[in-house]
Write an enzyme that holds these catalytic residues in place. Structure first.
Site, PDB file in Angstrom:
ATOM      1  N   ARG A   1      -0.013   3.178  12.528  1.00 17.88           N
ATOM      2  CA  ARG A   1      -0.223   2.107  13.713  1.00 17.88           C
ATOM      3  C   ARG A   1      -0.594   2.417  14.982  1.00 17.88           C
ATOM      4  O   ARG A   1      -1.230   1.789  15.476  1.00 17.88           O
ATOM      5  CB  ARG A   1       1.449   1.726  14.068  1.00 17.88           C
ATOM      6  CG  ARG A   1       2.335   2.662  14.614  1.00 17.88           C
ATOM      7  CD  ARG A   1       3.815   2.359  14.612  1.00 17.88           C
ATOM      8  NE  ARG A   1       4.314   2.420  13.107  1.00 17.88           N
ATOM      9  CZ  ARG A   1       5.568   2.292  12.712  1.00 17.88           C
ATOM     10  NH1 ARG A   1       6.555   1.719  13.657  1.00 17.88           N
ATOM     11  NH2 ARG A   1       5.959   2.355  11.482  1.00 17.88           N
TER      12      ARG A   1
ATOM     13  N   LYS B   1       7.241  15.599   6.872  1.00 16.57           N
ATOM     14  CA  LYS B   1       7.828  15.054   5.721  1.00 16.57           C
ATOM     15  C   LYS B   1       8.767  15.753   4.827  1.00 16.57           C
ATOM     16  O   LYS B   1       8.115  17.055   5.140  1.00 16.57           O
ATOM     17  CB  LYS B   1       7.026  14.154   5.108  1.00 16.57           C
ATOM     18  CG  LYS B   1       6.266  12.951   5.644  1.00 16.57           C
ATOM     19  CD  LYS B   1       5.054  12.367   4.499  1.00 16.57           C
ATOM     20  CE  LYS B   1       4.599  10.969   5.143  1.00 16.57           C
ATOM     21  NZ  LYS B   1       5.794  10.048   5.291  1.00 16.57           N
TER      22      LYS B   1
HETATM   23  N1  BES Z   1       2.035   6.800   5.022  1.00 15.45           N
HETATM   24  C1  BES Z   1       3.592   6.609   5.565  1.00 15.45           C
HETATM   25  C2  BES Z   1       4.056   5.294   4.675  1.00 15.45           C
HETATM   26  C3  BES Z   1       4.306   5.739   3.345  1.00 15.45           C
HETATM   27  C4  BES Z   1       5.295   6.548   2.941  1.00 15.45           C
HETATM   28  C5  BES Z   1       3.777   4.764   2.319  1.00 15.45           C
HETATM   29  C6  BES Z   1       5.801   6.630   1.435  1.00 15.45           C
HETATM   30  C7  BES Z   1       4.102   4.931   0.999  1.00 15.45           C
HETATM   31  C8  BES Z   1       4.963   5.878   0.688  1.00 15.45           C
HETATM   32  C9  BES Z   1       3.441   6.201   6.891  1.00 15.45           C
HETATM   33  O1  BES Z   1       2.714   6.923   7.844  1.00 15.45           O
HETATM   34  C10 BES Z   1       4.912   6.736   7.293  1.00 15.45           C
HETATM   35  O2  BES Z   1       4.900   7.865   7.362  1.00 15.45           O
HETATM   36  N2  BES Z   1       5.622   6.000   7.889  1.00 15.45           N
HETATM   37  C11 BES Z   1       7.009   6.075   8.161  1.00 15.45           C
HETATM   38  C12 BES Z   1       7.234   5.305   9.470  1.00 15.45           C
HETATM   39  C13 BES Z   1       8.732   5.695  10.087  1.00 15.45           C
HETATM   40  C14 BES Z   1       8.730   7.203  10.545  1.00 15.45           C
HETATM   41  C15 BES Z   1       8.935   4.943  11.196  1.00 15.45           C
HETATM   42  C16 BES Z   1       7.860   5.906   6.861  1.00 15.45           C
HETATM   43  O3  BES Z   1       7.636   4.855   6.357  1.00 15.45           O
HETATM   44  O4  BES Z   1       8.745   6.668   6.742  1.00 15.45           O
HETATM   45 MN    MN Z   2       3.213   8.957   8.176  1.00 13.84          MN
END
Ligand code: BES
Ligand code: MN
Ligand code: ZN
Length: 498
Positions: free
Chosen positions: A354, A280
């Site tokens: 997921r 990230k």
């Molecule tokens: N934990 C995150 C989702 C999230 C991000 C919740 C920011 C709250 C604030 C999850 O694991 C994630 O990183 N999801 C990605 C999915 C994408 C790679 C398809 C996202 O939401 O960017």
């Molecule tokens: Mn994630």
């Protein structure tokens, strides 16, 4: 905090403070009117003079008012009577609590519970009052070396009902409100705990500790070796990049008829989500310690229902892991076979929620569940779609969706239903495996839910994406404890209708 319920006249209360409402523009609530009558117009004369308009956020603290038995009277602005929603009620109540806590009243009698709040009965007003009090006074200061202490903190609140007939319902609302607040506090404490302390092992330890408190609650911790034997490879693919071992926490609260099928609650427990190899960006990455808020809310709900000794069976399943990059970490393009036998191409290691949930959801099958509800901070896209007010609800069984929507409305811990249409399945196709773990940039919260739905065909299932509601960012950064209230209410309602 101690809470009691009572009925009686405000001028007769022997207490540190009596709290009554004033509506805009300068209109006394019935209990303010009673005080005014008993004091020969003391309050109305102040109001006529312009000391309080009655706008929300305004208040006036009066001392030694003649002909009353209380030390103080707090007048709280309530806004326009017709516009008093539960959101407004919570703000008003919270304002009253903060003022009392800062001005030395250690106990108080609140008449605000008698106000007419749109769509809220007396039980709901009492429940909101207790939850908002705890929320207002909550601090996470366990890790501060110097704590802000309040010299004379508010310790006891009496909530009034206008009719003695409402006392039994009021007392039940207090029991429920206190148990749920305890669950919310547990969820917040776990979530606010930083990732270096709150690891998968820490969560497991806390679950075990909780089950020692309640005789009908037991906890089993499944470690990585056993997870491998079971075949939870999608889950394990996420923990490969971390030196903290993953844990599957399985809690059983069995206090119902033995042949009653259980409700399964599944909570995403990523104690820190760096994204893994699909790292990230740095901004606000600290907030990814909150990626275990689903797990925290499931633990909080179990705490609440065990405290209430509800006659029901509930199983909690928490896959707990970190998501970090490392030499052994899963790479984009890797393919794993999940517990269900479905193969998954991991195109983005940041879509890890997921992966851990799909195996936990398959694991649920062995409990022959009545329903399965999973709770997860699953997608940033959910925050874009719905913001911070409702959680997203997805379900393959509309009566279950209905029950959750209703529990959300009555607690204020609301959900909004989103589609699981088959057309979206197209986005999860992989050239090399049965499913891809990401569905492209459109409808990210939906495709994450559609991914999960592929593992929930054998039972009635609902998914709550709580990414927008589980914590607040900015200066008030902190966990909210949502959706403990919603889930606890859902289970209370199930017990009543059984
Ligand atoms: N934990 C995150 C989702 C999230 C991000 C919740 C920011 C709250 C604030 C999850 O694991 C994630 O990183 N999801 C990605 C999915 C994408 C790679 C398809 C996202 O939401 O960017
Ligand atoms: Mn994630
Ligand atoms: Zn995540």
């Amino acid at each position: 905090m101690e809470f009691n319920v009572k009925s009686g006249s405000p001028e007769k209360q022997r207490t540190a403070c009596v709290v009554v409402g004033v509506f805009e523009p300068r209109r006394l609530s019935p209990s303010a009117q009673k005080l005014d009558d008993a004091t020969d117009g003391y309050i109305s004369s102040l109001i006529r003079r312009g000391d309080l308009e009655g706008k929300p956020g305004q208040s006036l603290l009066l001392h030694n008012v003649p002909n009353t038995l209380c030390d103080r009277i707090l007048l709280v602005g309530c806004g326009r009577e017709r516009e008093l929603s539960f959101t407004q009620y919570r703000k008003i109540f919270s304002h009253g609590v903060s003022i009392l806590n800062e001005t030395g009243s250690m106990e108080a009698v609140f008449y605000l519970t008698e106000l007419p709040v749109k769509t809220c009965d007396i039980s709901q007003r009492i429940r909101h009052s207790i939850e908002i009090t705890q929320t207002t006074l909550y601090r996470f200061d366990q890790l501060k070396s110097k704590k802000d202490t309040t010299r004379r903190p508010l310790r006891k609140i009496v909530l009034t009902v206008s009719n003695r007939r409402d006392l039994p319902d009021g007392e039940q609302a207090i029991r429920e409100g206190m148990a749920i607040s305890q669950g919310i506090k547990l969820a917040k404490d776990l979530a606010n705990m930083p990732g270096n302390i709150c690891t998968p092992s820490y969560l497991a330890e806390r679950a075990v500790t909780l089950s020692r408190v309640y005789s009908n609650l037991s906890t089993e911790i499944i470690d990585e070796e056993e997870l491998q034997n079971i075949g939870m490879n999608a889950f394990l693919s996420v923990s490969r990049g971390s030196r903290q071992p993953a844990k599957l926490i399985v809690m059983s609260y069995l206090n119902g008829n033995p042949d009653e099928q259980p409700v399964c609650l599944v909570g995403k427990g990523v104690t820190f989500d760096s994204g893994g190899i699909s790292l990230k960006p740095g901004a606000a990455m600290d907030e990814m310690k909150y990626d275990m808020c689903g797990a925290a809310s499931v633990l909080g709900t179990i705490n609440a229902i065990a405290e209430l000794q509800l006659e029901t069976n509930v199983i909690a399943i928490i896959p707990a892991t970190e998501n970090l990059p490392d030499g052994l970490a899963t790479k984009p393009g890797d393919i794993v076979t999940s517990l269900s036998g479905t193969s998954i191409e991991i195109l983005n290691t940041d879509a890890e929620g997921r992966l851990i949930l799909c195996d936990a959801l398959t694991y649920c099958e062995r409990f022959k569940p009545a329903v399965v509800i999973d709770v997860a901070t699953l997608t940033g896209a959910c925050v874009i779609a719905l913001g911070k007010h409702p959680a997203a609800l997805y379900t393959n069984h509309s009566p279950l969706g209905h029950d959750l929507i209703n529990a959300g409305k009555s607690t204020g811990d609301r959900v909004w239903e989103m589609p699981l249409w088959e057309e979206y399945q197209e986005q999860l196709k992989s050239n090399f495996a049965d499913l891809a773990n990401i569905g492209g940039k459109e409808a990210g919260s939906v495709t994450a839910a559609v991914f999960l739905s592929a593992f929930c065909k054998k039972y009635q299932w609902a998914h709550l994406d709580i990414a927008g509601v589980a914590w607040q960012s900015g200066p008030k950064k902190g966990a909210t404890g949502r959706p403990v209230s919603l889930l606890s209410q859902y289970i209370i309602d199930q017990c009543k209708s059984a």
